[in-house]
Design a protein around this motif. Structure first.
Motif, PDB file in Angstrom:
ATOM      1  N   THR A   1       0.711  -1.328   0.069  1.00 50.19           N
ATOM      2  CA  THR A   1      -0.010   0.078   0.110  1.00 50.19           C
ATOM      3  C   THR A   1       0.917   1.229  -0.003  1.00 50.19           C
ATOM      4  OG1 THR A   1      -0.276   0.058   2.338  1.00 50.19           O
ATOM      5  CG2 THR A   1      -1.688  -1.205   1.301  1.00 50.19           C
ATOM      6  N   SER A   2       2.182   1.161  -0.361  1.00 51.42           N
ATOM      7  CA  SER A   2       2.880   2.295  -0.423  1.00 51.42           C
ATOM      8  C   SER A   2       2.733   3.200  -1.592  1.00 51.42           C
ATOM      9  CB  SER A   2       4.644   1.873  -0.313  1.00 51.42           C
ATOM     10  OG  SER A   2       5.372   3.088  -0.478  1.00 51.42           O
ATOM     11  N   ALA A   3       2.297   4.308  -1.390  1.00 52.01           N
ATOM     12  CA  ALA A   3       2.154   5.218  -2.729  1.00 52.01           C
ATOM     13  C   ALA A   3       3.329   5.669  -3.272  1.00 52.01           C
ATOM     14  CB  ALA A   3       1.169   6.563  -2.219  1.00 52.01           C
ATOM     15  N   ASP A   4       4.423   5.707  -2.252  1.00 45.79           N
ATOM     16  CA  ASP A   4       5.845   6.155  -2.695  1.00 45.79           C
ATOM     17  C   ASP A   4       6.320   5.156  -3.942  1.00 45.79           C
ATOM     18  OD1 ASP A   4       5.644   8.232  -0.944  1.00 45.79           O
ATOM     19  OD2 ASP A   4       6.838   7.094   0.386  1.00 45.79           O
ATOM     20  N   GLU A   5       5.735   4.036  -3.933  1.00 46.16           N
ATOM     21  CA  GLU A   5       6.248   2.921  -4.916  1.00 46.16           C
ATOM     22  C   GLU A   5       5.387   2.938  -6.295  1.00 46.16           C
ATOM     23  OE1 GLU A   5       7.332  -0.822  -3.435  1.00 46.16           O
ATOM     24  OE2 GLU A   5       6.830   0.021  -1.554  1.00 46.16           O
ATOM     25  N   ALA A   6       4.357   3.889  -6.470  1.00 44.28           N
ATOM     26  CA  ALA A   6       3.632   4.122  -7.585  1.00 44.28           C
ATOM     27  C   ALA A   6       4.233   5.179  -8.332  1.00 44.28           C
ATOM     28  CB  ALA A   6       2.223   4.569  -7.231  1.00 44.28           C
ATOM     29  N   THR A   7       5.231   4.823  -8.959  1.00 42.15           N
ATOM     30  CA  THR A   7       6.078   5.713  -9.984  1.00 42.15           C
ATOM     31  C   THR A   7       5.451   6.415 -11.188  1.00 42.15           C
ATOM     32  OG1 THR A   7       6.984   4.055 -11.126  1.00 42.15           O
ATOM     33  CG2 THR A   7       8.051   4.489  -9.280  1.00 42.15           C
ATOM     34  N   VAL A   8       5.292   7.638 -11.135  1.00 37.52           N
ATOM     35  CA  VAL A   8       5.102   8.586 -12.377  1.00 37.52           C
ATOM     36  C   VAL A   8       5.566   7.798 -13.586  1.00 37.52           C
ATOM     37  CG1 VAL A   8       4.608  10.581 -13.309  1.00 37.52           C
ATOM     38  CG2 VAL A   8       4.542  10.313 -10.815  1.00 37.52           C
ATOM     39  N   ALA A   9       7.096   7.605 -13.395  1.00 41.44           N
ATOM     40  CA  ALA A   9       7.619   7.103 -14.796  1.00 41.44           C
ATOM     41  C   ALA A   9       6.838   5.534 -15.331  1.00 41.44           C
ATOM     42  CB  ALA A   9       9.056   6.835 -14.462  1.00 41.44           C
ATOM     43  N   GLU A  10       6.358   4.957 -14.289  1.00 39.69           N
ATOM     44  CA  GLU A  10       5.727   3.597 -14.838  1.00 39.69           C
ATOM     45  C   GLU A  10       4.607   3.928 -15.414  1.00 39.69           C
ATOM     46  OE1 GLU A  10       2.933   0.392 -14.401  1.00 39.69           O
ATOM     47  OE2 GLU A  10       3.078   2.237 -13.165  1.00 39.69           O
ATOM     48  N   ILE A  11       3.764   4.783 -14.871  1.00 37.57           N
ATOM     49  CA  ILE A  11       2.213   5.279 -15.172  1.00 37.57           C
ATOM     50  C   ILE A  11       2.693   5.820 -16.841  1.00 37.57           C
ATOM     51  CG2 ILE A  11       0.343   6.523 -14.986  1.00 37.57           C
ATOM     52  CD1 ILE A  11       1.276   6.160 -11.772  1.00 37.57           C
ATOM     53  N   LEU A  12       3.515   6.588 -16.824  1.00 33.92           N
ATOM     54  CA  LEU A  12       3.731   7.304 -18.123  1.00 33.92           C
ATOM     55  C   LEU A  12       4.150   6.474 -19.150  1.00 33.92           C
ATOM     56  CD1 LEU A  12       5.446  10.684 -17.278  1.00 33.92           C
ATOM     57  CD2 LEU A  12       2.770  10.371 -17.624  1.00 33.92           C
ATOM     58  N   ASP A  13       5.007   5.341 -18.888  1.00 31.14           N
ATOM     59  CA  ASP A  13       5.372   4.142 -19.859  1.00 31.14           C
ATOM     60  C   ASP A  13       3.933   3.516 -20.254  1.00 31.14           C
ATOM     61  OD1 ASP A  13       7.983   4.714 -19.843  1.00 31.14           O
ATOM     62  OD2 ASP A  13       8.499   3.112 -18.528  1.00 31.14           O
ATOM     63  N   VAL A  14       2.941   3.097 -19.367  1.00 24.61           N
ATOM     64  CA  VAL A  14       1.940   2.562 -19.642  1.00 24.61           C
ATOM     65  C   VAL A  14       1.085   3.154 -20.598  1.00 24.61           C
ATOM     66  CG1 VAL A  14      -0.452   1.411 -18.609  1.00 24.61           C
ATOM     67  CG2 VAL A  14       1.947   1.087 -17.610  1.00 24.61           C
TER      68      VAL A  14
ATOM     69  N   MET B   1      -2.315  14.325 -14.762  1.00 29.52           N
ATOM     70  CA  MET B   1      -2.002  13.925 -13.562  1.00 29.52           C
ATOM     71  C   MET B   1      -2.641  14.519 -12.436  1.00 29.52           C
ATOM     72  SD  MET B   1       2.006  12.678 -13.955  1.00 29.52           S
ATOM     73  CE  MET B   1       2.425  14.225 -14.985  1.00 29.52           C
ATOM     74  N   SER B   2      -2.935  13.998 -11.607  1.00 28.39           N
ATOM     75  CA  SER B   2      -3.731  14.744 -10.200  1.00 28.39           C
ATOM     76  C   SER B   2      -2.432  15.237  -9.501  1.00 28.39           C
ATOM     77  CB  SER B   2      -4.532  13.968  -9.268  1.00 28.39           C
ATOM     78  OG  SER B   2      -3.439  12.705  -8.647  1.00 28.39           O
ATOM     79  N   GLU B   3      -2.587  16.131  -8.707  1.00 30.93           N
ATOM     80  CA  GLU B   3      -1.504  16.680  -7.649  1.00 30.93           C
ATOM     81  C   GLU B   3      -0.900  15.534  -6.840  1.00 30.93           C
ATOM     82  OE1 GLU B   3      -0.562  20.441  -4.536  1.00 30.93           O
ATOM     83  OE2 GLU B   3      -2.828  20.064  -4.941  1.00 30.93           O
ATOM     84  N   GLU B   4      -1.617  14.741  -6.364  1.00 26.13           N
ATOM     85  CA  GLU B   4      -1.338  13.767  -5.450  1.00 26.13           C
ATOM     86  C   GLU B   4      -0.348  12.950  -6.269  1.00 26.13           C
ATOM     87  OE1 GLU B   4      -5.031  15.086  -3.755  1.00 26.13           O
ATOM     88  OE2 GLU B   4      -4.263  14.566  -5.692  1.00 26.13           O
ATOM     89  N   LEU B   5      -0.723  12.473  -7.329  1.00 22.98           N
ATOM     90  CA  LEU B   5       0.297  11.615  -8.328  1.00 22.98           C
ATOM     91  C   LEU B   5       1.595  12.386  -8.842  1.00 22.98           C
ATOM     92  CD1 LEU B   5       0.849   9.064  -9.658  1.00 22.98           C
ATOM     93  CD2 LEU B   5      -0.628   9.997 -11.580  1.00 22.98           C
ATOM     94  N   TYR B   6       1.347  13.669  -9.127  1.00 23.44           N
ATOM     95  CA  TYR B   6       2.448  14.436  -9.735  1.00 23.44           C
ATOM     96  C   TYR B   6       3.648  14.877  -8.319  1.00 23.44           C
ATOM     97  CZ  TYR B   6       5.165  18.184 -11.619  1.00 23.44           C
ATOM     98  OH  TYR B   6       6.203  19.094 -11.967  1.00 23.44           O
ATOM     99  N   ARG B   7       3.244  14.554  -7.238  1.00 25.38           N
ATOM    100  CA  ARG B   7       4.239  14.803  -6.228  1.00 25.38           C
ATOM    101  C   ARG B   7       4.957  13.630  -5.903  1.00 25.38           C
ATOM    102  NH1 ARG B   7      -0.216  16.022  -1.614  1.00 25.38           N
ATOM    103  NH2 ARG B   7      -0.475  18.181  -1.856  1.00 25.38           N
ATOM    104  N   LEU B   8       4.717  12.698  -6.598  1.00 28.83           N
ATOM    105  CA  LEU B   8       5.741  11.410  -6.682  1.00 28.83           C
ATOM    106  C   LEU B   8       6.743  11.439  -7.960  1.00 28.83           C
ATOM    107  CD1 LEU B   8       3.010   8.451  -5.864  1.00 28.83           C
ATOM    108  CD2 LEU B   8       4.381  10.001  -4.204  1.00 28.83           C
ATOM    109  N   ALA B   9       6.491  12.418  -8.863  1.00 33.87           N
ATOM    110  CA  ALA B   9       7.369  12.460 -10.006  1.00 33.87           C
ATOM    111  C   ALA B   9       8.845  12.897  -9.704  1.00 33.87           C
ATOM    112  CB  ALA B   9       6.675  13.234 -10.975  1.00 33.87           C
ATOM    113  N   ASP B  10       9.558  12.445 -10.551  1.00 33.34           N
ATOM    114  CA  ASP B  10      10.847  13.056 -10.644  1.00 33.34           C
ATOM    115  C   ASP B  10      10.784  14.468 -10.736  1.00 33.34           C
ATOM    116  OD1 ASP B  10      13.696  13.852 -11.933  1.00 33.34           O
ATOM    117  OD2 ASP B  10      14.002  11.611 -11.522  1.00 33.34           O
TER     118      ASP B  10
END
Length: 240
Positions: A70-83, A160-169
């Protein structure tokens, strides 16, 4: 069921309403062709569960962390953008094949007018099962759907929502643009988008379809469209 962190991704086909012509043959082929595009897009998203087909959109999800953590920190933006890039490439490859079949109807030839956009978010969701159908519920599910109505002024993008963008590089900041849409029932939120064409899909170039291939796709569209022509099936509509 206790809420879990999840990545939420909606792939939405733009131009669908105009594409679904009122002519019965064109309508039947438009429905069949849209289904083919959705199928190819979903196949291009490994690790994601299809939650629902919502008319012209596919709603997908996966746990926020590898292995169901359940760690949101591991939901990387890079992986989502690849998909998103893989799905975008798969959509356009199938769209081109549809447009190159031998059927002259608008449901086939006007497929090239369709575009694809994405909305992505990470948040807490709960699962409901109603009549053997699994659904995700919660405020974050509402948020990702509300974000589909936004002021982004390019046809194909990843929002991307703000919550997701916060995880981005931090290096992603030079590629994104911020918007602050006022969402119904949720108020003003921050969101960030980038042009999907800036993403690399790493797929081979589209091969020119052979004449037998074009003929086979033409007969496939005609055969699968027959139930709609006969009134035995109805086109999908977006879930409110």
């Amino acid at each position: 069921m206790e809420p879990q962190r999840a990545v939420l991704l909606i792939a939405d086909i733009s131009g669908y309403t105009e594409y679904m012509s009122t002519h019965r043959m064109s309508l039947a082929h438009a429905e069949v062709n849209t289904a083919r595009m959705l199928d190819k897009m979903i196949d291009a998203a490994p690790g994601y569960d299809l939650i629902e087909i919502e008319g012209d959109a596919a709603f997908l999800s996966r746990p926020a962390g590898p292995g169901g953590t359940t760690s949101a920190d591991e939901a990387t933006v890079a992986e989502i953008l690849d998909v998103a890039a893989w799905m975008h490439s798969a959509f356009h490859r199938e769209r081109e094949y549809v447009a190159k079949n031998l059927c002259p109807c608008s449901g086939c030839k006007e497929a090239t007018n369709l575009k694809l956009k994405f909305v992505a978010h990470v948040g807490d969701v709960a699962t409901q099962t109603i009549r053997q159908r699994r659904k995700l519920v919660g405020i974050d599910v509402i948020l990702v759907h509300r974000l589909l109505k936004n002021p982004v002024n390019i046809p194909e993008y990843v929002l991307m929502s703000e919550e997701l963008y916060r995880l981005a590089d931090p290096g992603l900041a030079d590629k994104v643009h911020e918007i602050t849409p006022d969402l119904e029932g949720l108020g003003q939120v921050r969101a960030f988008y980038l042009d999907v064409h800036t993403l690399e899909a790493r797929q081979p170039a589209l091969a020119a379809p052979s004449w037998p291939g074009r003929l086979g796709r033409t007969f496939s569209a005609a055969g699968k469209g027959m139930p709609y022509i006969l009134g035995l099936r109805r086109p999908r509509v977006r879930t409110p």
